[in-house]
Design an enzyme around this catalytic site. Structure first.
Site, short mmCIF file in Angstrom:
data_model
loop_
_atom_site.label_atom_id
_atom_site.label_comp_id
_atom_site.label_asym_id
_atom_site.label_seq_id
_atom_site.Cartn_x
_atom_site.Cartn_y
_atom_site.Cartn_z
N SER A 52 2.41 -0.46 3.94
CA SER A 52 1.60 0.15 4.78
C SER A 52 1.58 1.83 4.53
CB SER A 52 2.27 0.15 6.24
OG SER A 52 1.23 0.25 7.25
N ASP A 98 -5.87 -7.62 8.12
CA ASP A 98 -4.62 -8.31 8.02
C ASP A 98 -3.74 -8.19 9.47
OD1 ASP A 98 -3.91 -5.61 8.54
OD2 ASP A 98 -2.88 -5.29 6.64
N HIS A 144 -0.42 -7.92 8.46
CA HIS A 144 0.18 -6.83 7.75
C HIS A 144 1.64 -6.62 7.68
CE1 HIS A 144 -0.43 -2.49 7.22
NE2 HIS A 144 0.52 -2.17 8.16
#
Length: 423
Positions: free
Chosen positions: A192, A356, A389
């Protein structure tokens, strides 16, 4: 989807390139302590809370389960709050709140956000376990780079003391990991927001340094162009799925985060045409961010956004370091917010698109479009259907893909041409 369900050709022991894990927003433990300068908003938030502290008054700030209880949510929010100082042009903690990140260089604080609540705060533990099965050893060939994720970076010419220090520490860790492994180049594996920091680190150092120290950059779930989810966070507050928490109690703290401002949708990637926030009075695209910040009641965010963030995200350069992006797809992801009454304190109606679950597809795949004409940039994209994610860090198929890539990189078999392609 590229199928790599084994670690064929995996090397062990001395043949492994050192690997550093860089977490995402909220992806490592954070501690705090209070000084006499701290002025609580209520008696409950006095310095006696929390009851249990470590030596010299340090206590767990993130993640602490007491945030789930309404009286303590406000305490958590004011202690996590950042403050932008216009004269100094930088972000700072709330006065009287000192923070620290423990175990830099180790994966320890990346495994669980709270080791006492392993079953609900697991983060990189499954990924680290998979890498250890490949032969990696924490502190020898495997390292972690936790950081204060509330802080971000700023464009050239603007101070960003905390974020810049993290880049310096990460650079030193890379050099030390290489030196302790016979001068081998280093694999950087981010999740991320960590990918944004890594890309900035690479582009802020000369090509000779990158060539000497970097083997490969693997970015998981990287929000290259920000996320529409951040506009939801700024407008109405975001509990991130944590039950019982009033989003309005944490909204101010979330708005104050320098890294959240960095993660607002990039206008160059999301474009001017698509309305993201729709109200009876007007619509807002990624190009209307200044008006959006003013209209939601956060005008103090405009100046740092215009001067520090827009120039930072305006030109995402290719670092000419081999990059593999691994992303989830096919997960319902926030795409449009409808505020029927124009009241940002209320929860909006939401329409969803592909992504996601947190980051939109156009952002996850942004490097493909931005760098399509780059002749010297190796970029590989692996898409994994149905992986979100954060589940990318524990899903069996995703872990097989990630470990498979690491294995191929260690076997020196991963590079072909410099073309951009999807797996």
């Amino acid at each position: 989807m590229l199928s790599l369900l084994c670690t064929c050709g995996a090397s062990t022991g001395g043949n492994l390139h050192p690997l550093i894990l860089i977490p995402g927003n909220g992806g490592n433990q954070l501690e705090a302590r209070l000084t006499t300068q701290y002025k609580p908003s209520s008696f409950i938030c006095e310095s006696w809370y929390p009851f249990v502290k470590k030596k010299k008054g340090w206590f767990r700030l993130w993640f602490d389960s007491s945030v789930l209880l309404a009286p303590f949510t406000q305490c958590f929010a004011e202690r996590m709050m950042l403050h932008y100082h216009p004269q100094l042009d930088d972000y700072f903690n709330t006065p009287g709140v000192q923070t620290r990140v423990r175990h830099f260089g180790s994966t320890h604080s990346l495994l669980y956000l709270n080791p006492r609540l392993k079953h609900i705060t697991g983060y990189m533990a499954p990924l680290v376990d998979s890498l250890q099965q490949l032969g990696y050893v924490d502190g020898e060939t495997l390292f972690g780079a936790p950081y204060d994720f509330r802080y971000g970076l700023a464009a050239e010419g603007h101070p960003s003391q905390v974020g810049s220090k993290f880049l310096k520490d990460l650079k030193n860790l890379i050099e030390e990991a290489s030196a302790s492994n016979g001068g081998k180049t280093v694999i950087l594996l981010s999740h991320s927001l960590g990918g944004q920091f890594v890309l900035q680190l690479l582009n802020r150092n000369p090509p000779s340094w990158r060539q000497k120290f970097i083997k490969h950059f693997i970015a998981l779930s990287a929000p290259w162009g920000g996320a529409i989810d951040e506009m939801f966070t700024f407008a109405s507050g975001n509990t991130l799925g944590v039950p019982l928490v009033d989003p309005l109690l944490v909204r101010g703290e979330q708005r104050s985060s320098e890294s959240n401002l960095w993660l607002l949708p990039n206008p160059n990637i999301f474009g001017p045409q698509k309305p993201i926030v729709i109200t009876p009075n007007r619509n807002y695209s990624a190009h209307d961010m200044v008006d959006f910040l003013k209209d939601i009641g956060f005008p103090e965010g405009v100046y740092p956004y215009e001067t520090r963030i827009l120039p930072l995200i305006g030109n995402i350069q290719a670092p000419q370091v081999p990059i593999t992006c691994v992303t989830g797809t096919g997960v319902r992801t926030l795409e449009t917010l409808f505020y029927g009454n124009g009241d940002f304190d209320e929860r909006p109606e939401i329409s969803y698109g592909d992504g996601d679950g947190t980051v939109n597809m156009v952002s996850l795949l942004a490097l493909q479009s931005l760098w399509k004409d780059e002749k010297n940039q190796y970029l590989k994209v692996i898409k994994i259907g149905g992986v979100s994610h954060t589940s990318i860090l524990k899903d069996e198929v995703a872990l097989n893909e990630i470990v498979g890539e690491v294995s191929k990189i260690n076997s020196h078999a991963e590079l072909g041409s410099s073309n951009v392609f999807s797996g």
